[in-house]
Design an enzyme around this catalytic site. Sequence first.
Site, mmCIF file in Angstrom:
data_model
loop_
_atom_site.group_PDB
_atom_site.id
_atom_site.type_symbol
_atom_site.label_atom_id
_atom_site.label_comp_id
_atom_site.label_asym_id
_atom_site.label_seq_id
_atom_site.Cartn_x
_atom_site.Cartn_y
_atom_site.Cartn_z
ATOM 1 N N ARG A 88 0.832 -1.210 0.000
ATOM 2 C CA ARG A 88 0.000 0.000 0.000
ATOM 3 C C ARG A 88 0.869 1.264 0.000
ATOM 4 N NH1 ARG A 88 -3.650 -1.529 5.041
ATOM 5 N NH2 ARG A 88 -1.540 -1.979 5.720
ATOM 6 N N ASN B 35 -6.395 -2.873 1.447
ATOM 7 C CA ASN B 35 -6.368 -4.332 1.462
ATOM 8 C C ASN B 35 -7.793 -4.861 1.512
ATOM 9 O OD1 ASN B 35 -3.594 -4.336 1.487
ATOM 10 N ND2 ASN B 35 -3.397 -4.796 3.663
#
Length: 242
Positions: A7, A25
């Site tokens: 990320r 996620n």
Amino acid sequence: MQGVGFRQATRRRALELGLSGWVRNSPDGSVRVHAEGPAQALAELLDFLQRGPRGAHVTGVEAQETKAEGHEQFAIRGVSAGEFVVQEHAATARHFDLRLQVGGAMRSWAVPRGPSLDPAARRLAIEVEDHSIAHNAFEGSTEHGAVLLWDRGHYEQGGRVAWPQALQRGHAVFVLHGHKLHGGFALQRTRAGEKPQWLLLKRRDEHARPGSDVVAEQRASVLSGRTLDDLLGAPGTQRPPR
Ligand code: MN
């Protein structure tokens, strides 16, 4: 595809490319990305996602066109921004205080009727002075009434605009992970000035409970199981931290 800083690396690359949107996620182990910007930059981000950051094993990338959401940031979603509490407070009048950790302080709103999980309920929320994080754990009877720890947990900052600018502009979206309150909420400022007024709204999601009244249905403290009336009837007073 999760882990290995996926990320963070995606956000870094997106910002380099001048893209806005978000990365998060998913429960199934994949990483979801929403990106907005020029076609060439989007193609470069897609190229990055197909390789992933160092150490990543990318099993596949699915891309599809979607509606633009008008983001002004590239945010990592699904990450805690800090603590939240809702304290039921008996003072001159009974009300609930919603407090969200922003930086090192608890931004606070007095909500006379309390929060709701019903998306149709628009609850007045009057902005009040910041409280310290030390006050979050307080429960007890006080000189002029009582404070009950009605709900607590952590929250995520959401929306198209980064915090705390979202609060400054008067529209802030967030996701609560509490014992009683879950899912997306919004604070919408309706009147600026000395005592700014806001509306607290439940967003429509899988945690919404149309027609429910959570403050009437679940009165007990998440700390002690007691109710505000129990505290008001108890002997002895405490001095809460500010
Ligand atoms: Mn209060």
